[in-house]
Motif scaffolding. Structure first.
Motif, PDB file in Angstrom:
ATOM      1  N   ALA A 259     -21.073  -0.071 -44.467  1.00  0.00           N
ATOM      2  CA  ALA A 259     -20.035   0.661 -45.194  1.00  0.00           C
ATOM      3  C   ALA A 259     -19.281  -0.286 -46.112  1.00  0.00           C
ATOM      4  CB  ALA A 259     -19.063   1.330 -44.235  1.00  0.00           C
ATOM      5  N   THR A 260     -18.877   0.253 -47.262  1.00  0.00           N
ATOM      6  CA  THR A 260     -18.004  -0.464 -48.179  1.00  0.00           C
ATOM      7  C   THR A 260     -16.550  -0.237 -47.821  1.00  0.00           C
ATOM      8  OG1 THR A 260     -19.600   0.281 -49.855  1.00  0.00           O
ATOM      9  CG2 THR A 260     -17.674  -0.911 -50.642  1.00  0.00           C
ATOM     10  N   HIS A 261     -16.272   0.955 -47.309  1.00  0.00           N
ATOM     11  CA  HIS A 261     -14.905   1.445 -47.120  1.00  0.00           C
ATOM     12  C   HIS A 261     -14.970   2.485 -46.008  1.00  0.00           C
ATOM     13  CE1 HIS A 261     -10.922   3.025 -48.666  1.00  0.00           C
ATOM     14  NE2 HIS A 261     -11.384   4.148 -48.134  1.00  0.00           N
ATOM     15  N   VAL A 262     -13.925   2.563 -45.186  1.00  0.00           N
ATOM     16  CA  VAL A 262     -13.848   3.573 -44.131  1.00  0.00           C
ATOM     17  C   VAL A 262     -12.562   4.372 -44.332  1.00  0.00           C
ATOM     18  CG1 VAL A 262     -13.846   4.020 -41.646  1.00  0.00           C
ATOM     19  CG2 VAL A 262     -15.104   2.037 -42.554  1.00  0.00           C
ATOM     20  N   ALA A 263     -12.708   5.704 -44.411  1.00  0.00           N
ATOM     21  CA  ALA A 263     -11.569   6.599 -44.641  1.00  0.00           C
ATOM     22  C   ALA A 263     -11.116   7.166 -43.302  1.00  0.00           C
ATOM     23  CB  ALA A 263     -11.972   7.723 -45.590  1.00  0.00           C
ATOM     24  N   LEU A 264      -9.956   6.741 -42.834  1.00  0.00           N
ATOM     25  CA  LEU A 264      -9.457   7.105 -41.515  1.00  0.00           C
ATOM     26  C   LEU A 264      -8.644   8.392 -41.575  1.00  0.00           C
ATOM     27  CD1 LEU A 264      -8.240   3.591 -40.309  1.00  0.00           C
ATOM     28  CD2 LEU A 264     -10.463   4.669 -39.927  1.00  0.00           C
ATOM     29  N   HIS A 265      -9.009   9.351 -40.745  1.00  0.00           N
ATOM     30  CA  HIS A 265      -8.270  10.603 -40.647  1.00  0.00           C
ATOM     31  C   HIS A 265      -7.571  10.664 -39.299  1.00  0.00           C
ATOM     32  CE1 HIS A 265      -8.376  15.231 -39.949  1.00  0.00           C
ATOM     33  NE2 HIS A 265      -7.174  14.816 -40.303  1.00  0.00           N
ATOM     34  N   VAL A 266      -6.258  10.550 -39.304  1.00  0.00           N
ATOM     35  CA  VAL A 266      -5.478  10.647 -38.072  1.00  0.00           C
ATOM     36  C   VAL A 266      -5.412  12.103 -37.643  1.00  0.00           C
ATOM     37  CG1 VAL A 266      -3.195  10.404 -37.048  1.00  0.00           C
ATOM     38  CG2 VAL A 266      -4.102   8.585 -38.493  1.00  0.00           C
ATOM     39  N   ILE A 267      -5.953  12.392 -36.475  1.00  0.00           N
ATOM     40  CA  ILE A 267      -5.829  13.713 -35.861  1.00  0.00           C
ATOM     41  C   ILE A 267      -4.722  13.622 -34.819  1.00  0.00           C
ATOM     42  CG2 ILE A 267      -6.987  15.497 -34.517  1.00  0.00           C
ATOM     43  CD1 ILE A 267      -9.626  14.494 -35.651  1.00  0.00           C
ATOM     44  N   SER A 268      -3.752  14.501 -34.945  1.00  0.00           N
ATOM     45  CA  SER A 268      -2.584  14.463 -34.066  1.00  0.00           C
ATOM     46  C   SER A 268      -2.397  15.824 -33.417  1.00  0.00           C
ATOM     47  CB  SER A 268      -1.331  14.087 -34.872  1.00  0.00           C
ATOM     48  OG  SER A 268      -0.170  14.196 -34.074  1.00  0.00           O
ATOM     49  N   ALA A 269      -1.849  15.814 -32.210  1.00  0.00           N
ATOM     50  CA  ALA A 269      -1.538  17.069 -31.523  1.00  0.00           C
ATOM     51  C   ALA A 269      -0.280  17.708 -32.083  1.00  0.00           C
ATOM     52  CB  ALA A 269      -1.372  16.811 -30.029  1.00  0.00           C
ATOM     53  N   HIS A 270       0.450  16.972 -32.891  1.00  0.00           N
ATOM     54  CA  HIS A 270       1.708  17.468 -33.444  1.00  0.00           C
ATOM     55  C   HIS A 270       1.502  17.852 -34.906  1.00  0.00           C
ATOM     56  CE1 HIS A 270       3.295  15.727 -29.794  1.00  0.00           C
ATOM     57  NE2 HIS A 270       2.801  14.552 -30.155  1.00  0.00           N
ATOM     58  N   GLY A 272       2.672  18.441 -38.992  1.00  0.00           N
ATOM     59  CA  GLY A 272       3.361  17.626 -39.985  1.00  0.00           C
ATOM     60  C   GLY A 272       2.624  16.350 -40.317  1.00  0.00           C
ATOM     61  N   LEU A 273       3.236  15.567 -41.176  1.00  0.00           N
ATOM     62  CA  LEU A 273       2.653  14.288 -41.572  1.00  0.00           C
ATOM     63  C   LEU A 273       2.645  13.325 -40.381  1.00  0.00           C
ATOM     64  CD1 LEU A 273       4.595  13.911 -44.939  1.00  0.00           C
ATOM     65  CD2 LEU A 273       2.135  14.277 -44.734  1.00  0.00           C
ATOM     66  N   PRO A 274       1.508  12.706 -40.075  1.00  0.00           N
ATOM     67  CA  PRO A 274       1.442  11.803 -38.920  1.00  0.00           C
ATOM     68  C   PRO A 274       1.959  10.399 -39.256  1.00  0.00           C
ATOM     69  CG  PRO A 274      -0.720  11.987 -39.895  1.00  0.00           C
ATOM     70  CD  PRO A 274       0.184  12.898 -40.701  1.00  0.00           C
ATOM     71  N   ARG A 275       3.203  10.321 -39.676  1.00  0.00           N
ATOM     72  CA  ARG A 275       3.709   9.046 -40.184  1.00  0.00           C
ATOM     73  C   ARG A 275       3.843   7.992 -39.090  1.00  0.00           C
ATOM     74  NH1 ARG A 275       8.287  10.325 -44.709  1.00  0.00           N
ATOM     75  NH2 ARG A 275       7.909   8.098 -45.131  1.00  0.00           N
ATOM     76  N   THR A 276       4.133   8.415 -37.861  1.00  0.00           N
ATOM     77  CA  THR A 276       4.205   7.445 -36.768  1.00  0.00           C
ATOM     78  C   THR A 276       2.847   6.776 -36.557  1.00  0.00           C
ATOM     79  OG1 THR A 276       5.966   8.696 -35.672  1.00  0.00           O
ATOM     80  CG2 THR A 276       4.702   7.160 -34.308  1.00  0.00           C
ATOM     81  N   GLU A 277       1.798   7.589 -36.559  1.00  0.00           N
ATOM     82  CA  GLU A 277       0.451   7.048 -36.376  1.00  0.00           C
ATOM     83  C   GLU A 277       0.038   6.192 -37.573  1.00  0.00           C
ATOM     84  OE1 GLU A 277       1.390  10.162 -35.890  1.00  0.00           O
ATOM     85  OE2 GLU A 277       0.528  10.974 -34.039  1.00  0.00           O
ATOM     86  N   TRP A 278       0.368   6.627 -38.782  1.00  0.00           N
ATOM     87  CA  TRP A 278       0.038   5.823 -39.961  1.00  0.00           C
ATOM     88  C   TRP A 278       0.702   4.446 -39.878  1.00  0.00           C
ATOM     89  CZ3 TRP A 278       1.070  10.245 -44.029  1.00  0.00           C
ATOM     90  CH2 TRP A 278      -0.047  11.095 -44.068  1.00  0.00           C
ATOM     91  N   ARG A 279       1.938   4.410 -39.421  1.00  0.00           N
ATOM     92  CA  ARG A 279       2.623   3.122 -39.295  1.00  0.00           C
ATOM     93  C   ARG A 279       1.955   2.255 -38.237  1.00  0.00           C
ATOM     94  NH1 ARG A 279       8.180   6.465 -39.700  1.00  0.00           N
ATOM     95  NH2 ARG A 279       8.414   6.382 -41.988  1.00  0.00           N
TER      96      ARG A 279
END
Length: 286
Positions: A259-270, A272-279
């Motif tokens: 892979a050149t690049h990996v696009a991460l998709h945060v799946i959350s049970a909550h 809205g924007l998963p900003r806690t997980e992104w941080r």
């Protein structure tokens, strides 16, 4: 086009109810250093308008569509919109294109011939009054014929729900140069039962769709693996869950496989924007 080795894929960056919060979050993600922000096509709509909101909020991060349906978005409109954004912001949107499934083609009033349809769409982008350069578009390819087409006529490919073994096979088909940017679902939770339940909450619909199911079968999964929202074996193979080290291990497995690049998709049970997980994932931005 250099999009770094990691990015974030997020439907919330299109769907969240508060556009101001999307803008604020995108600016923060840009500062964290992610190579790309990917927004999915969903059911259509103004995807280039949503991309523009991210362009306004960011300075360095590439904005990519991952991916828009060729059945829902006319090529000439996409070419014109892409050119306008490039002129206005001085950087292109990476235009990810997908053939979706037979139902999408039938809703558009046409037969489902994905290879010829995508080839024709690329022809239209080339022949538009404002052409989209091959290096500024890519293809959501999961089968060998589309992967080969992607390597010849676009920057590369952005496959969905794939393992590092698939990545290695795709790299072999593409050769060493084209972009290979797999989607990678992640759940930031080290409790196995809870993490798998969260993953199934998002992925079960996709696992049941014919074209994704066919891809998963080609990757070695059985009918039992596809049942009931996905077996533990399947979920563990296509979802990286756990702490940041576990998720980083999966990212590195894709990169080691080509892979050149990996696009991460945060799946959350909550919601809205998963900003806690992104941080929490910010150390993986590169």
């Amino acid at each position: 086009m250099d999009i770094g080795t990691t990015g974030l894929w997020s439907p919330e960056l299109r769907l969240h109810a508060d556009p101001a919060e999307i803008t604020e979050a995108a600016a923060e993600l840009d500062e964290q250093g992610w190579g790309a922000l990917w927004i999915p096509g969903l059911g259509g709509g103004d995807i280039l308008g949503d991309a523009e909101r991210l362009l306004r909020a960011t300075r360095r991060t590439t904005v990519a569509t991952g991916v828009l349906s060729i059945w829902r978005h006319p090529a000439e409109e996409m070419a014109a919109g892409h050119a306008r954004l490039r002129r206005q912001y001085g950087r292109p949107v990476l235009l990810g294109l997908g053939v979706s499934d037979a139902a999408a083609a039938h809703r558009a009033g046409t037969a489902y011939r994905p290879l010829s349809a995508l080839s024709g769409y690329l022809d239209e982008l080339d022949e538009s009054p404002t052409p989209v350069a091959a290096g500024e578009r890519l293809v959501a390819a999961m089968g060998p014929k589309l992967t080969e087409l992607a390597g010849r006529r676009s920057a590369g490919t952005h496959p969905f729900l794939v393992t590092p073994d698939f990545t290695a096979t795709a790299r072999g088909l593409l050769g060493p140069v084209p972009l290979l940017a797999p989607y990678q679902a992640v759940v930031v939770d080290d409790d196995p039962d809870r993490a798998r339940t969260t993953a199934r909450g998002f992925l079960s619909t996709f696992i049941g769709m014919g074209h994704y199911a066919a891809s998963l079968r080609r990757q070695g999964f059985s009918e039992d693996d596809l049942a009931h929202g996905g077996s533990d074996r399947l979920i563990d193979a296509v979802v990286a869950w756990g702490d940041i080290d576990a998720i980083d291990k999966r990212v590195r497995a894709h990169l080691d496989a080509g892979a050149t690049h990996v696009a991460l998709h945060v799946i959350s049970a909550h919601g809205g924007l998963p900003r806690t997980e992104w941080r929490a994932l910010a150390p993986l931005a590169r």
